[in-house]
Design an enzyme around this catalytic site. Structure first.
Site, PDB file in Angstrom:
ATOM      1  CE  LYS A  29      27.570 -48.640 -77.598  1.00 44.70           C
ATOM      2  NZ  LYS A  29      27.002 -47.285 -77.822  1.00 44.70           N
ATOM      3  NE  ARG A 104      31.407 -45.060 -74.245  1.00 45.10           N
ATOM      4  CZ  ARG A 104      30.335 -45.609 -73.720  1.00 45.10           C
ATOM      5  NH1 ARG A 104      30.272 -46.909 -73.592  1.00 45.10           N
ATOM      6  NH2 ARG A 104      29.351 -44.874 -73.324  1.00 45.10           N
ATOM      7  NE  ARG A 152      19.159 -45.237 -73.161  1.00 39.40           N
ATOM      8  CZ  ARG A 152      20.423 -45.439 -73.534  1.00 39.40           C
ATOM      9  NH1 ARG A 152      20.723 -46.445 -74.323  1.00 39.40           N
ATOM     10  NH2 ARG A 152      21.369 -44.620 -73.129  1.00 39.40           N
ATOM     11  NE  ARG A 185      22.000 -45.060 -69.340  1.00 41.90           N
ATOM     12  CZ  ARG A 185      22.951 -45.450 -70.184  1.00 41.90           C
ATOM     13  NH1 ARG A 185      22.830 -46.607 -70.792  1.00 41.90           N
ATOM     14  NH2 ARG A 185      23.988 -44.685 -70.418  1.00 41.90           N
ATOM     15  NE  ARG A 196      25.443 -41.059 -72.164  1.00 41.67           N
ATOM     16  CZ  ARG A 196      24.236 -41.581 -72.397  1.00 41.67           C
ATOM     17  NH1 ARG A 196      23.143 -40.886 -72.144  1.00 41.67           N
ATOM     18  NH2 ARG A 196      24.129 -42.777 -72.881  1.00 41.67           N
TER      19      ARG A 196
HETATM   20  P1  AMP Z   1      26.848 -46.631 -71.620  1.00 42.59           P
HETATM   21  O1  AMP Z   1      25.816 -47.357 -70.846  1.00 42.59           O
HETATM   22  O2  AMP Z   1      27.668 -47.535 -72.494  1.00 42.59           O
HETATM   23  O3  AMP Z   1      26.309 -45.448 -72.378  1.00 42.59           O
HETATM   24  O4  AMP Z   1      27.883 -46.034 -70.541  1.00 42.59           O
HETATM   25  C1  AMP Z   1      27.469 -45.118 -69.545  1.00 42.59           C
HETATM   26  C2  AMP Z   1      28.671 -44.343 -69.012  1.00 42.59           C
HETATM   27  O5  AMP Z   1      29.617 -45.264 -68.427  1.00 42.59           O
HETATM   28  C3  AMP Z   1      29.465 -43.595 -70.064  1.00 42.59           C
HETATM   29  O6  AMP Z   1      28.911 -42.326 -70.355  1.00 42.59           O
HETATM   30  C4  AMP Z   1      30.839 -43.506 -69.397  1.00 42.59           C
HETATM   31  O7  AMP Z   1      30.856 -42.519 -68.381  1.00 42.59           O
HETATM   32  C5  AMP Z   1      30.942 -44.856 -68.705  1.00 42.59           C
HETATM   33  N1  AMP Z   1      31.568 -45.880 -69.598  1.00 42.59           N
HETATM   34  C6  AMP Z   1      30.971 -46.988 -70.129  1.00 42.59           C
HETATM   35  N2  AMP Z   1      31.839 -47.695 -70.877  1.00 42.59           N
HETATM   36  C7  AMP Z   1      33.015 -47.021 -70.819  1.00 42.59           C
HETATM   37  C8  AMP Z   1      34.289 -47.233 -71.404  1.00 42.59           C
HETATM   38  N3  AMP Z   1      34.543 -48.280 -72.208  1.00 42.59           N
HETATM   39  N4  AMP Z   1      35.264 -46.323 -71.127  1.00 42.59           N
HETATM   40  C9  AMP Z   1      35.044 -45.263 -70.320  1.00 42.59           C
HETATM   41  N5  AMP Z   1      33.861 -44.990 -69.752  1.00 42.59           N
HETATM   42  C10 AMP Z   1      32.836 -45.863 -69.984  1.00 42.59           C
END
Ligand code: AMP
Length: 243
Positions: A29, A104, A152, A185, A196
Protein backbone atom coordinates in the site's frame (compact mmCIF):
# COMPACT_ATOMS: atom_id res chain seq x y z
CA UNK A 1 -16.51 9.27 -18.75
CA UNK A 2 -13.35 7.40 -17.73
CA UNK A 3 -10.32 7.24 -19.97
CA UNK A 4 -7.50 4.74 -20.43
CA UNK A 5 -4.35 5.01 -18.31
CA UNK A 6 -1.82 7.19 -20.10
CA UNK A 7 -4.40 9.12 -22.10
CA UNK A 8 -5.55 11.46 -19.37
CA UNK A 9 -4.33 14.85 -20.55
CA UNK A 10 -3.08 16.18 -17.25
CA UNK A 11 -3.79 13.92 -14.31
CA UNK A 12 -2.57 16.65 -11.97
CA UNK A 13 -5.15 19.23 -13.01
CA UNK A 14 -8.29 17.13 -12.49
CA UNK A 15 -10.22 16.20 -9.41
CA UNK A 16 -9.23 12.65 -8.53
CA UNK A 17 -11.46 12.40 -5.44
CA UNK A 18 -10.88 9.93 -2.61
CA UNK A 19 -8.79 6.83 -3.32
CA UNK A 20 -8.73 4.15 -0.62
CA UNK A 21 -6.10 1.41 -0.58
CA UNK A 22 -6.96 -1.82 1.20
CA UNK A 23 -4.64 -4.76 1.70
CA UNK A 24 -2.78 -6.69 4.38
CA UNK A 25 0.33 -5.25 6.03
CA UNK A 26 3.06 -5.78 3.43
CA UNK A 27 0.69 -5.80 0.44
CA UNK A 28 2.48 -2.73 -0.96
CA UNK A 29 0.00 0.00 0.00
CA UNK A 30 2.74 2.46 0.96
CA UNK A 31 4.78 1.90 -2.21
CA UNK A 32 1.74 2.17 -4.50
CA UNK A 33 0.26 5.12 -2.60
CA UNK A 34 3.44 7.14 -3.19
CA UNK A 35 3.32 6.46 -6.95
CA UNK A 36 -0.39 7.30 -7.20
CA UNK A 37 0.15 10.47 -5.17
CA UNK A 38 2.93 11.52 -7.55
CA UNK A 39 0.96 10.87 -10.74
CA UNK A 40 -2.22 12.66 -9.67
CA UNK A 41 -0.62 15.37 -7.53
CA UNK A 42 -2.67 14.42 -4.47
CA UNK A 43 -1.40 13.72 -0.95
CA UNK A 44 -0.76 10.24 0.43
CA UNK A 45 -2.39 10.04 3.84
CA UNK A 46 -0.88 7.13 5.73
CA UNK A 47 -2.37 6.75 9.20
CA UNK A 48 0.59 4.52 10.14
CA UNK A 49 3.07 7.29 9.14
CA UNK A 50 1.10 9.98 11.00
CA UNK A 51 0.92 7.79 14.11
CA UNK A 52 4.66 6.95 13.95
CA UNK A 53 5.43 10.65 13.61
CA UNK A 54 3.31 11.38 16.72
CA UNK A 55 5.09 8.63 18.65
CA UNK A 56 8.49 10.03 17.60
CA UNK A 57 7.49 13.55 18.67
CA UNK A 58 6.00 12.32 21.97
CA UNK A 59 2.62 14.05 21.44
CA UNK A 60 -0.45 13.13 23.55
CA UNK A 61 -1.74 11.05 20.62
CA UNK A 62 1.67 9.40 20.25
CA UNK A 63 1.73 8.48 23.95
CA UNK A 64 -1.70 6.87 23.68
CA UNK A 65 -0.83 4.95 20.48
CA UNK A 66 2.72 3.76 21.24
CA UNK A 67 2.08 0.58 23.24
CA UNK A 68 -0.74 -0.61 20.97
CA UNK A 69 1.41 -0.12 17.88
CA UNK A 70 4.38 -1.91 19.40
CA UNK A 71 2.15 -4.90 20.15
CA UNK A 72 0.78 -5.01 16.59
CA UNK A 73 -2.81 -4.13 17.59
CA UNK A 74 -5.03 -1.36 16.25
CA UNK A 75 -5.23 2.13 17.74
CA UNK A 76 -8.79 3.07 18.81
CA UNK A 77 -11.23 4.16 16.12
CA UNK A 78 -11.94 7.48 17.88
CA UNK A 79 -8.31 8.58 17.89
CA UNK A 80 -7.64 7.55 14.30
CA UNK A 81 -10.87 9.04 12.88
CA UNK A 82 -10.21 12.39 14.61
CA UNK A 83 -6.70 12.38 13.18
CA UNK A 84 -7.98 11.71 9.64
CA UNK A 85 -10.72 14.38 9.94
CA UNK A 86 -8.02 16.87 10.84
CA UNK A 87 -5.78 15.87 7.94
CA UNK A 88 -8.59 16.03 5.35
CA UNK A 89 -9.23 19.69 6.22
CA UNK A 90 -5.87 20.69 4.78
CA UNK A 91 -5.76 22.55 1.50
CA UNK A 92 -3.70 19.92 -0.35
CA UNK A 93 -6.72 17.54 -0.21
CA UNK A 94 -8.95 19.75 -2.33
CA UNK A 95 -8.57 17.74 -5.62
CA UNK A 96 -8.38 14.36 -3.92
CA UNK A 97 -6.31 12.24 -1.57
CA UNK A 98 -5.16 8.70 -1.15
CA UNK A 99 -5.81 6.90 2.11
CA UNK A 100 -3.24 4.25 2.92
CA UNK A 101 -3.94 2.14 6.01
CA UNK A 102 -7.31 3.76 6.69
CA UNK A 103 -10.05 2.62 7.14
CA UNK A 104 -8.93 -0.49 8.97
CA UNK A 105 -12.18 -1.51 10.70
CA UNK A 106 -15.80 -1.50 9.57
CA UNK A 107 -16.51 1.21 12.19
CA UNK A 108 -13.83 3.42 10.57
CA UNK A 109 -15.31 2.75 7.10
CA UNK A 110 -18.79 3.73 8.30
CA UNK A 111 -17.38 6.88 9.89
CA UNK A 112 -15.52 7.72 6.65
CA UNK A 113 -18.67 7.26 4.59
CA UNK A 114 -20.55 9.74 6.77
CA UNK A 115 -17.61 12.12 6.87
CA UNK A 116 -17.23 12.17 3.06
CA UNK A 117 -20.98 12.74 2.65
CA UNK A 118 -21.25 15.46 5.28
CA UNK A 119 -17.92 17.27 5.19
CA UNK A 120 -15.92 16.66 2.00
CA UNK A 121 -16.76 18.35 -1.30
CA UNK A 122 -14.80 18.86 -4.50
CA UNK A 123 -15.22 21.88 -6.74
CA UNK A 124 -15.88 22.35 -10.44
CA UNK A 125 -15.77 26.00 -11.55
CA UNK A 126 -16.53 27.04 -8.00
CA UNK A 127 -19.48 24.64 -7.61
CA UNK A 128 -19.25 21.95 -4.91
CA UNK A 129 -20.00 18.31 -5.76
CA UNK A 130 -19.35 14.86 -4.32
CA UNK A 131 -17.02 12.18 -5.66
CA UNK A 132 -17.54 8.62 -4.35
CA UNK A 133 -14.33 6.87 -3.30
CA UNK A 134 -12.60 4.32 -5.47
CA UNK A 135 -11.49 1.47 -3.22
CA UNK A 136 -8.61 -0.72 -4.38
CA UNK A 137 -7.89 -4.01 -2.65
CA UNK A 138 -4.29 -5.15 -3.25
CA UNK A 139 -4.24 -8.94 -3.00
CA UNK A 140 -1.08 -10.77 -1.91
CA UNK A 141 -0.71 -14.37 -0.55
CA UNK A 142 0.40 -15.09 3.02
CA UNK A 143 3.95 -16.39 2.36
CA UNK A 144 4.74 -13.47 0.09
CA UNK A 145 3.48 -11.06 2.79
CA UNK A 146 5.79 -12.59 5.38
CA UNK A 147 8.87 -12.18 3.15
CA UNK A 148 7.91 -8.64 2.29
CA UNK A 149 7.48 -7.67 5.94
CA UNK A 150 10.60 -9.36 7.30
CA UNK A 151 12.70 -8.00 4.38
CA UNK A 152 11.32 -4.45 4.46
CA UNK A 153 13.74 -1.56 5.02
CA UNK A 154 13.05 2.14 4.56
CA UNK A 155 14.94 5.38 4.32
CA UNK A 156 14.05 7.66 7.25
CA UNK A 157 14.91 10.74 5.19
CA UNK A 158 13.01 10.28 1.90
CA UNK A 159 10.64 7.44 2.84
CA UNK A 160 11.71 5.19 -0.04
CA UNK A 161 10.95 1.54 0.70
CA UNK A 162 13.28 -1.37 -0.15
CA UNK A 163 13.21 -5.13 0.40
CA UNK A 164 16.38 -7.10 1.07
CA UNK A 165 14.96 -10.11 -0.89
CA UNK A 166 13.15 -8.49 -3.81
CA UNK A 167 14.34 -4.89 -4.17
CA UNK A 168 17.66 -4.43 -2.40
CA UNK A 169 19.39 -1.04 -2.50
CA UNK A 170 22.54 -0.82 -4.66
CA UNK A 171 24.74 -0.85 -1.55
CA UNK A 172 23.62 -2.78 1.47
CA UNK A 173 21.82 -0.69 4.09
CA UNK A 174 22.14 2.60 2.17
CA UNK A 175 19.39 4.54 0.34
CA UNK A 176 20.01 4.82 -3.46
CA UNK A 177 18.34 8.23 -3.54
CA UNK A 178 20.02 10.19 -0.75
CA UNK A 179 22.59 7.91 0.91
CA UNK A 180 20.52 7.70 4.14
CA UNK A 181 21.05 4.72 6.45
CA UNK A 182 18.13 2.33 5.96
CA UNK A 183 16.08 1.27 8.99
CA UNK A 184 13.79 -1.63 9.89
CA UNK A 185 10.43 -0.66 11.32
CA UNK A 186 10.05 -1.54 14.99
CA UNK A 187 6.90 -3.54 14.30
CA UNK A 188 8.50 -5.57 11.47
CA UNK A 189 9.75 -8.27 13.88
CA UNK A 190 8.34 -11.78 13.51
CA UNK A 191 6.31 -11.70 16.72
CA UNK A 192 4.68 -8.35 16.00
CA UNK A 193 4.16 -9.24 12.33
CA UNK A 194 2.11 -12.26 13.36
CA UNK A 195 -0.07 -10.03 15.61
CA UNK A 196 -0.50 -7.48 12.81
CA UNK A 197 -1.60 -10.18 10.37
CA UNK A 198 -4.10 -11.49 12.95
CA UNK A 199 -5.50 -7.97 13.45
CA UNK A 200 -5.79 -7.70 9.68
CA UNK A 201 -7.72 -10.96 9.34
CA UNK A 202 -10.07 -10.19 12.19
CA UNK A 203 -10.71 -6.49 11.65
CA UNK A 204 -9.64 -5.37 8.19
CA UNK A 205 -10.51 -8.29 5.91
CA UNK A 206 -14.29 -7.73 6.51
CA UNK A 207 -13.84 -4.29 4.90
CA UNK A 208 -13.55 -5.87 1.46
CA UNK A 209 -17.10 -7.19 1.89
CA UNK A 210 -18.29 -3.82 3.17
CA UNK A 211 -17.09 -2.05 0.01
CA UNK A 212 -18.07 -4.92 -2.28
CA UNK A 213 -21.61 -4.53 -0.95
CA UNK A 214 -21.50 -0.85 -1.96
CA UNK A 215 -20.10 -1.80 -5.41
CA UNK A 216 -17.06 0.37 -4.78
CA UNK A 217 -14.44 -2.37 -4.51
CA UNK A 218 -11.84 -3.01 -7.25
CA UNK A 219 -9.22 -5.71 -6.86
CA UNK A 220 -5.64 -5.66 -8.09
CA UNK A 221 -3.23 -8.62 -8.04
CA UNK A 222 -0.38 -7.38 -5.83
CA UNK A 223 2.17 -10.11 -6.64
CA UNK A 224 3.73 -8.87 -9.91
CA UNK A 225 6.45 -6.25 -10.38
CA UNK A 226 5.94 -2.81 -8.83
CA UNK A 227 5.53 -1.35 -12.36
CA UNK A 228 2.84 -3.83 -13.44
CA UNK A 229 0.88 -3.34 -10.21
CA UNK A 230 1.16 0.44 -10.54
CA UNK A 231 -0.08 0.23 -14.14
CA UNK A 232 -3.11 -1.77 -12.98
CA UNK A 233 -3.78 0.75 -10.21
CA UNK A 234 -3.65 3.75 -12.58
CA UNK A 235 -6.11 1.96 -14.87
CA UNK A 236 -8.53 1.44 -12.00
CA UNK A 237 -8.30 5.07 -10.89
CA UNK A 238 -8.70 6.38 -14.44
CA UNK A 239 -11.51 4.03 -15.37
CA UNK A 240 -13.45 4.75 -12.23
CA UNK A 241 -15.83 6.91 -14.30
CA UNK A 242 -14.89 9.91 -12.28
CA UNK A 243 -12.01 11.56 -14.15
P1 AMP B 1 0.88 0.67 9.04
O1 AMP B 1 2.08 1.52 8.81
O2 AMP B 1 -0.29 1.06 8.19
O3 AMP B 1 1.17 -0.80 8.97
O4 AMP B 1 0.42 0.96 10.56
C1 AMP B 1 1.27 0.70 11.66
C2 AMP B 1 0.45 0.58 12.94
O5 AMP B 1 -0.26 1.81 13.18
C3 AMP B 1 -0.64 -0.48 12.90
O6 AMP B 1 -0.14 -1.77 13.21
C4 AMP B 1 -1.62 0.05 13.94
O7 AMP B 1 -1.15 -0.18 15.26
C5 AMP B 1 -1.54 1.55 13.70
N1 AMP B 1 -2.56 1.99 12.70
C6 AMP B 1 -2.31 2.50 11.45
N2 AMP B 1 -3.46 2.80 10.82
C7 AMP B 1 -4.46 2.49 11.68
C8 AMP B 1 -5.87 2.55 11.61
N3 AMP B 1 -6.51 3.00 10.51
N4 AMP B 1 -6.58 2.13 12.69
C9 AMP B 1 -5.97 1.68 13.81
N5 AMP B 1 -4.64 1.58 13.94
C10 AMP B 1 -3.87 1.98 12.89
Amino acid sequence: MGSQAGTVLDPKSRNTGPVILLGAPGAGKGTQAKLIAERYGIPQISTGDILRDNVARGTELGKKAKAVMEGGGLVSDDLVCAMVADRLKQADCKRGFILDGFPRTVAQAEWLDRHLTDNVSFFDKGKPYKIPPVVINIKVGYNQLLQRLTGRRSCPTCGRIYNVYFQPPRSEGICDVDGGKLVTRKDDTEEVISERLKAYERQTLPLADFYRGKRQLREVDGEGSVESITGAMFKVVENADRL
